[in-house]
Motif scaffolding. Structure first.
Motif, short mmCIF file in Angstrom:
data_model
loop_
_atom_site.label_atom_id
_atom_site.label_comp_id
_atom_site.label_asym_id
_atom_site.label_seq_id
_atom_site.Cartn_x
_atom_site.Cartn_y
_atom_site.Cartn_z
N GLN A 40 54.63 -21.50 -12.58
CA GLN A 40 53.33 -22.11 -12.90
C GLN A 40 53.03 -23.28 -11.97
N THR A 41 54.02 -24.07 -11.64
CA THR A 41 53.81 -25.19 -10.72
C THR A 41 53.39 -24.67 -9.35
N GLU A 42 54.11 -23.68 -8.86
CA GLU A 42 53.78 -23.12 -7.55
C GLU A 42 52.38 -22.51 -7.55
N GLU A 43 52.04 -21.76 -8.59
CA GLU A 43 50.71 -21.13 -8.65
C GLU A 43 49.59 -22.17 -8.79
N SER A 44 49.84 -23.22 -9.55
CA SER A 44 48.85 -24.30 -9.68
C SER A 44 48.63 -24.97 -8.34
N LEU A 45 49.71 -25.25 -7.62
CA LEU A 45 49.60 -25.90 -6.32
C LEU A 45 48.96 -24.99 -5.28
N LYS A 46 49.15 -23.68 -5.38
CA LYS A 46 48.45 -22.75 -4.49
C LYS A 46 46.94 -22.83 -4.72
N ARG A 47 46.55 -22.93 -5.99
CA ARG A 47 45.12 -23.03 -6.31
C ARG A 47 44.54 -24.35 -5.77
N ILE A 48 45.30 -25.43 -5.91
CA ILE A 48 44.87 -26.73 -5.37
C ILE A 48 44.77 -26.65 -3.85
N LYS A 49 45.74 -26.03 -3.23
CA LYS A 49 45.72 -25.87 -1.76
C LYS A 49 44.46 -25.13 -1.32
N ASP A 50 44.08 -24.08 -2.06
CA ASP A 50 42.86 -23.32 -1.73
C ASP A 50 41.60 -24.18 -1.90
N ILE A 51 41.54 -24.97 -2.96
CA ILE A 51 40.39 -25.86 -3.17
C ILE A 51 40.27 -26.84 -2.02
N LEU A 52 41.39 -27.46 -1.65
CA LEU A 52 41.38 -28.43 -0.54
C LEU A 52 41.02 -27.75 0.78
N ARG A 53 41.57 -26.56 1.02
CA ARG A 53 41.27 -25.82 2.26
C ARG A 53 39.78 -25.57 2.38
N ASP A 54 39.14 -25.21 1.27
CA ASP A 54 37.70 -24.96 1.29
C ASP A 54 36.90 -26.21 1.61
N MET A 55 37.52 -27.37 1.47
CA MET A 55 36.87 -28.64 1.80
C MET A 55 37.31 -29.17 3.16
N GLY A 56 38.09 -28.36 3.89
CA GLY A 56 38.58 -28.78 5.20
C GLY A 56 39.79 -29.70 5.13
N LEU A 57 40.49 -29.70 4.00
CA LEU A 57 41.65 -30.55 3.80
C LEU A 57 42.89 -29.71 3.56
N GLY A 58 44.05 -30.36 3.55
CA GLY A 58 45.29 -29.67 3.27
C GLY A 58 46.14 -30.46 2.30
N MET A 59 47.28 -29.91 1.97
CA MET A 59 48.18 -30.59 1.03
C MET A 59 48.68 -31.92 1.60
N GLY A 60 48.73 -32.05 2.90
CA GLY A 60 49.13 -33.31 3.53
C GLY A 60 48.13 -34.42 3.32
N ASP A 61 46.92 -34.08 2.87
CA ASP A 61 45.90 -35.09 2.59
C ASP A 61 45.98 -35.62 1.16
N VAL A 62 46.84 -35.01 0.33
CA VAL A 62 47.01 -35.47 -1.05
C VAL A 62 47.73 -36.81 -1.04
N VAL A 63 47.14 -37.80 -1.71
CA VAL A 63 47.75 -39.12 -1.78
C VAL A 63 48.24 -39.46 -3.18
N GLN A 64 47.71 -38.79 -4.19
CA GLN A 64 48.12 -39.08 -5.57
C GLN A 64 48.13 -37.79 -6.37
N MET A 65 49.11 -37.69 -7.28
CA MET A 65 49.24 -36.51 -8.12
C MET A 65 49.65 -36.92 -9.52
N HIS A 66 49.02 -36.29 -10.51
CA HIS A 66 49.43 -36.42 -11.90
C HIS A 66 49.86 -35.04 -12.37
N VAL A 67 51.05 -34.96 -12.95
CA VAL A 67 51.60 -33.71 -13.44
C VAL A 67 51.75 -33.84 -14.96
N PHE A 68 51.09 -32.96 -15.69
CA PHE A 68 51.16 -32.95 -17.15
C PHE A 68 51.97 -31.72 -17.57
#
Length: 171
Positions: free
Chosen positions: A82-110
């Motif tokens: 679930q963590t991997e699949e959630s992060l894949k979805r986040i990666k896709d959202i960021l990619r569509d905005m011209g960003l990548g996972m390396g641009d993530v500066v803050q994360m909250h995990v519930f």
């Protein structure tokens, strides 16, 4: 002017020490990451003025096993899956905005405990997380807080993740 995000972790206390154990890492982007060598999250991050802040809503995993009962952990997978699949979805959202996972500066995990085992699988979350952060291909670490919560909005989810990314000026 810099914005500073400071991380906390409910499972380990990592003191922020300016001198000693923390080595600042600066990407070409100008973001400064103060990394704790012993743990794969940043202790603090400095974002230069002029950057845009991108907030990504809490994202959970898609169904990975459609043959499993609806709204079950089996339908969505283990904490690691679930963590991997959630992060894949986040990666896709960021990619569509011209960003990548390396641009993530803050994360909250519930996270919630599995209803059958009554345990929260923090190690499983870390297995999924470390596929995206602190790797050879993507070494940037976000500040991160991890929370144990009573329940999430979708039955069967064990984890929901939200992130904040920094978008450089003229990007």
């Amino acid at each position: 002017m810099f914005k500073v995000f400071v991380s906390s972790c409910l499972f380990a206390i990592m003191p922020f020490v300016v001198t000693g154990g923390i080595a600042p890492a600066q990407a070409q982007s100008g973001i400064v990451r103060h990394n704790e060598a012993a743990y794969p999250i940043a202790s603090a991050i400095e974002v230069p003025a002029g950057y845009s802040t991108v907030y990504v809503s809490g994202i959970g995993a898609p169904i990975t096993n459609p043959a499993a009962p609806a709204k079950s952990v089996e339908a969505y997978g283990s904490m690691a899956t679930q963590t991997e699949e959630s992060l894949k979805r986040i990666k896709d959202i960021l990619r569509d905005m011209g960003l990548g996972m390396g641009d993530v500066v803050q994360m909250h995990v519930f996270m919630v405990a599995d209803a059958q085992t009554k345990k929260m699988d923090f190690e499983g979350m870390m297995q999924g997380y470390t596929k995206f952060f602190g790797t050879r291909d993507q070494p940037n670490l976000p500040v991160r807080s991890a929370f144990g919560v009573a329940q999430l909005s979708r039955p069967g989810w064990l984890v929901e993740i939200e992130v904040v990314a920094a978008k450089p000026p003229h990007h």
